[in-house]
Write a protein that holds these residues in place. Structure first.
Motif, short mmCIF file in Angstrom:
data_model
loop_
_atom_site.label_atom_id
_atom_site.label_comp_id
_atom_site.label_asym_id
_atom_site.label_seq_id
_atom_site.Cartn_x
_atom_site.Cartn_y
_atom_site.Cartn_z
N PRO A 32 47.84 52.56 52.50
CA PRO A 32 48.04 51.12 52.32
C PRO A 32 49.29 50.59 53.03
CG PRO A 32 47.49 52.15 50.24
CD PRO A 32 47.73 53.26 51.21
N ALA A 33 50.29 51.43 53.17
CA ALA A 33 51.52 50.99 53.84
C ALA A 33 51.28 50.68 55.31
CB ALA A 33 52.61 52.05 53.69
N GLU A 34 50.26 51.30 55.90
CA GLU A 34 49.97 51.10 57.32
C GLU A 34 48.78 50.19 57.58
OE1 GLU A 34 49.50 54.94 59.00
OE2 GLU A 34 51.53 55.61 58.49
N GLY A 35 47.83 50.12 56.63
CA GLY A 35 46.63 49.32 56.85
C GLY A 35 45.72 49.95 57.88
N ASP A 36 44.96 49.13 58.61
CA ASP A 36 44.01 49.63 59.61
C ASP A 36 44.00 48.66 60.79
OD1 ASP A 36 41.94 50.56 61.13
OD2 ASP A 36 40.40 50.39 59.59
N ASP A 37 44.66 49.06 61.89
CA ASP A 37 44.74 48.18 63.06
C ASP A 37 43.36 47.88 63.65
OD1 ASP A 37 47.47 48.01 62.90
OD2 ASP A 37 47.85 49.64 64.33
N MET A 38 42.45 48.85 63.62
CA MET A 38 41.14 48.66 64.23
C MET A 38 40.36 47.53 63.57
SD MET A 38 39.86 52.54 65.01
CE MET A 38 38.32 51.91 65.71
N ARG A 39 40.51 47.40 62.27
CA ARG A 39 39.78 46.37 61.54
C ARG A 39 40.68 45.21 61.14
NH1 ARG A 39 34.96 47.54 59.06
NH2 ARG A 39 35.08 45.34 58.48
N GLN A 40 41.89 45.16 61.72
CA GLN A 40 42.84 44.10 61.43
C GLN A 40 43.16 43.99 59.93
OE1 GLN A 40 41.10 40.61 63.30
NE2 GLN A 40 42.03 41.12 65.27
N ILE A 41 43.31 45.17 59.31
CA ILE A 41 43.72 45.24 57.91
C ILE A 41 45.24 45.35 57.89
CG2 ILE A 41 43.51 46.44 55.72
CD1 ILE A 41 40.91 45.20 56.73
N ASP A 42 45.92 44.36 57.34
CA ASP A 42 47.38 44.30 57.39
C ASP A 42 48.04 45.40 56.58
OD1 ASP A 42 47.27 42.01 58.95
OD2 ASP A 42 47.34 40.65 57.21
N PRO A 43 49.20 45.87 57.03
CA PRO A 43 49.99 46.81 56.22
C PRO A 43 50.26 46.21 54.84
CG PRO A 43 50.90 46.67 58.43
CD PRO A 43 49.85 45.59 58.33
N GLY A 44 50.22 47.06 53.82
CA GLY A 44 50.42 46.59 52.45
C GLY A 44 49.13 46.28 51.74
N THR A 45 47.99 46.48 52.41
CA THR A 45 46.69 46.20 51.79
C THR A 45 46.19 47.44 51.05
OG1 THR A 45 46.13 44.68 53.59
CG2 THR A 45 44.31 45.46 52.20
N PRO A 46 46.00 47.38 49.74
CA PRO A 46 45.52 48.56 48.99
C PRO A 46 44.08 48.91 49.35
CG PRO A 46 45.61 46.63 47.58
CD PRO A 46 46.26 46.23 48.86
N PHE A 47 43.68 50.12 49.01
CA PHE A 47 42.34 50.61 49.35
C PHE A 47 41.24 49.74 48.76
CE2 PHE A 47 38.71 53.45 48.40
CZ PHE A 47 38.40 53.85 49.69
N SER A 48 41.51 49.10 47.64
CA SER A 48 40.49 48.28 46.98
C SER A 48 40.31 46.91 47.62
CB SER A 48 40.85 48.09 45.50
OG SER A 48 42.12 47.47 45.38
N ALA A 49 41.19 46.53 48.55
CA ALA A 49 41.20 45.16 49.07
C ALA A 49 40.44 44.92 50.38
CB ALA A 49 42.64 44.67 49.22
N PRO A 50 40.28 45.91 51.29
CA PRO A 50 39.57 45.63 52.54
C PRO A 50 38.14 45.15 52.30
CG PRO A 50 40.77 47.69 52.72
CD PRO A 50 40.83 47.27 51.28
#
Length: 282
Positions: A32-50
């Motif tokens: 969650p601290a890094e997120g997912d650049d490929m899907r534009q998931i911002d750092p700080g996003t928990p696993f339950s939020a994408p």
């Protein structure tokens, strides 16, 4: 995203927002601290939020194929759930009191409801504010034990802001607990939000050492002012400005804690609106 492989039967509400997950197909982690650049998931996003259609950025496995790798916030989650459980029982207990005994009593404020506000761990106990239609109290509850308390006995407990008197009582669902009265009755509150805002302010002020200074120094301030006024009268000097009023009473703990956040609509002559009792009526 509601399920995943591994612990807690795949329920995301059992993991903390800090949980680091790992794909069991290709071992790619989701941090969650890094997120997912490929899907534009911002750092700080928990696993339950994408988004629900989010997949592993390496092998495209669905989120259900992820397992808990580590969860730095697991203990916080366990503690939060434990507090949530006991405060839910506290609310149920006093909601039952309201419906069975208090609903038609004139002193109740029907604009309010029973709500637990700001409960947290403190010195191995659970501390918070209970709001109800007829009182607002600081409440101390045991954590993982049962308190055998003598109903009606009192205990003075120290906080950074000062010393407070708690009254012992017992309820069927929560057992022994300690209560310190803040407001009773509750007619000066016109909305539930007003009452809960004051309750949150109480929890903040309780741990503010500046409030202890305001209260404990009041006697010294009063004595100094009395001496100054006496000296001025003895010298028969005419002050250019009116003298500072003499403090006749110490500020009450409730006044310090609530810091005037309660409604100003209560009448100054209404003694019941400012009476500090140690135990809610039932």
């Amino acid at each position: 995203m509601s399920t995943f492989e591994g612990s807690y039967l795949g329920a995301t509400d059992k993991i903390s927002p800090q949980a680091i997950m790992e794909c069991k197909v290709c071992w790619t982690p989701y941090d969650p601290a890094e997120g997912d650049d490929m899907r534009q998931i911002d750092p700080g996003t928990p696993f339950s939020a994408p988004p629900e259609d989010w997949t592993c950025p390496t092998c495209s496995a669905p989120a259900e194929q992820f397992m808990v790798l580590e969860d730095p916030g697991a203990q916080e989650m366990i503690e939060a759930n434990r507090i949530k459980d006991i405060t839910a029982r506290l609310v149920d207990d006093f909601s039952e009191v309201y419906h069975s005994k208090m609903r038609d009593v004139p002193l109740v404020n029907k604009a309010l409801q029973v709500e637990a506000v700001g409960f947290r761990m403190w010195q191995g106990q659970i501390l918070g504010v209970l709001v109800s239609p007829w009182f607002m109290n600081l409440i101390l509850l045991p954590d993982g034990e049962t308190w055998e308390l003598e109903t009606g006995a009192k205990e003075v407990i120290g906080f950074p802001s000062g010393e407070y008197e708690f009254l012992y009582n017992t309820r069927p669902q929560i057992g022994g607990y300690k209560a310190c009265s803040l407001f009773s009755p509750m007619h000066e509150f016109t909305r539930q939000k007003d009452a809960t805002d004051v309750a949150r302010a109480v929890m903040a002020a309780l741990f503010d050492e500046a409030n202890r200074a305001e209260t404990d120094r009041s006697a010294d301030i009063r004595a100094t002012r009395e001496q100054d006024l006496a000296a001025a009268e003895a010298a028969e000097q005419q002050a250019e400005e009116p003298p500072v009023p003499i403090l006749t009473d110490k500020p009450t703990r409730r006044a310090v804690l609530t810091a005037g956040l309660a409604s100003d609509t209560a009448s100054d002559g209404d003694s019941t609106a400012t009476k500090e009792t140690s135990e809610p009526a039932e």
